[in-house]
Design a protein around this motif. Structure first.
Motif, mmCIF file in Angstrom:
data_model
loop_
_atom_site.group_PDB
_atom_site.id
_atom_site.type_symbol
_atom_site.label_atom_id
_atom_site.label_comp_id
_atom_site.label_asym_id
_atom_site.label_seq_id
_atom_site.Cartn_x
_atom_site.Cartn_y
_atom_site.Cartn_z
ATOM 1 N N HIS A 132 9.794 22.711 41.242
ATOM 2 C CA HIS A 132 9.181 23.984 40.881
ATOM 3 C C HIS A 132 9.292 24.208 39.379
ATOM 4 O O HIS A 132 10.344 23.957 38.791
ATOM 5 C CB HIS A 132 9.870 25.140 41.616
ATOM 6 N N GLU A 133 8.205 24.671 38.788
ATOM 7 C CA GLU A 133 8.163 24.954 37.350
ATOM 8 C C GLU A 133 7.450 26.272 37.120
ATOM 9 O O GLU A 133 6.481 26.583 37.807
ATOM 10 C CB GLU A 133 7.378 23.861 36.606
ATOM 11 N N LYS A 134 7.920 27.021 36.131
ATOM 12 C CA LYS A 134 7.181 28.193 35.661
ATOM 13 C C LYS A 134 6.403 27.748 34.437
ATOM 14 O O LYS A 134 6.958 27.134 33.530
ATOM 15 C CB LYS A 134 8.124 29.347 35.336
ATOM 16 N N LEU A 135 5.104 28.034 34.441
ATOM 17 C CA LEU A 135 4.225 27.562 33.374
ATOM 18 C C LEU A 135 3.849 28.704 32.441
ATOM 19 O O LEU A 135 3.562 29.818 32.883
ATOM 20 C CB LEU A 135 2.963 26.943 33.975
ATOM 21 N N LYS A 136 3.836 28.387 31.142
ATOM 22 C CA LYS A 136 3.503 29.382 30.126
ATOM 23 C C LYS A 136 2.083 29.187 29.631
ATOM 24 O O LYS A 136 1.585 28.069 29.535
ATOM 25 C CB LYS A 136 4.450 29.258 28.931
ATOM 26 N N CYS A 138 4.280 26.553 39.510
ATOM 27 C CA CYS A 138 3.696 25.331 40.039
ATOM 28 C C CYS A 138 4.753 24.624 40.876
ATOM 29 O O CYS A 138 5.928 24.566 40.502
ATOM 30 C CB CYS A 138 3.226 24.420 38.910
ATOM 31 N N CYS A 139 4.328 24.110 42.004
ATOM 32 C CA CYS A 139 5.197 23.381 42.912
ATOM 33 C C CYS A 139 4.602 21.992 43.116
ATOM 34 O O CYS A 139 3.449 21.874 43.506
ATOM 35 C CB CYS A 139 5.269 24.144 44.231
ATOM 36 N N TYR A 140 5.362 20.942 42.796
ATOM 37 C CA TYR A 140 4.888 19.561 42.887
ATOM 38 C C TYR A 140 5.531 18.864 44.076
ATOM 39 O O TYR A 140 6.715 19.035 44.324
ATOM 40 C CB TYR A 140 5.316 18.746 41.660
#
Length: 142
Positions: A97-101, A110-112
């Protein structure tokens, strides 16, 4: 007359249209991952692109396919029949999981997931974060 202040930051490249329909989005998605600003554009303008939320889980979605789900209506949208890499417990799908700027502001999550069979096949799931709170003191004129 003053323009009303939007609670959401502007779209990518001002109000310029990045895509005009779902076919435009998928033609780009087949060759590369969408950029953060492009994902934001698609999520905010899905209706004008002719996208409708799917009420059924798509089985074996193909590479580059873009699917829109309402997470509240389709609870198990991740059950797409592909085999994804598992965590060490061997049961749970490993997801990053990532928070995108965008322009320095976190707007997307985003979840990969990575394919068990094909190293170059990935699933990416995006959703909008809640809008940031207003600055202290109101930040605007009354």
């Amino acid at each position: 007359m003053a323009r009303p202040v939007s609670a959401q930051p502007p779209l990518a490249h001002g109000d310029q249209e990045l895509f005009t329909c779902l076919a435009d989005v998928e033609s780009v998605a087949k060759t590369r991952w969408l950029k953060n600003k492009e994902v934001l554009f698609v999520l905010r303008r899905c209706a004008s692109l002719g996208m409708q939320a799917s009420s059924d889980i798509i089985q074996y979605p193909r590479s580059g396919q873009v699917v829109l789900y309402d997470r509240n209506a389709v609870k198990h949208f991740r059950r797409d029949a592909h085999e994804w890499k598992k965590k060490r417990d061997g049961k749970t799908v490993r997801e990053d999981h990532e928070k995108l700027k965008i322009d320095g502001v976190q707007l997307l999550t985003c979840c990969y997931a990575h394919s068990e069979a094909t190293p170059t096949f990935h699933r990416r799931i995006y959703w909008l974060l809640a809008p940031p709170p207003p600055p202290p003191g109101g930040g605007g004129r009354p």
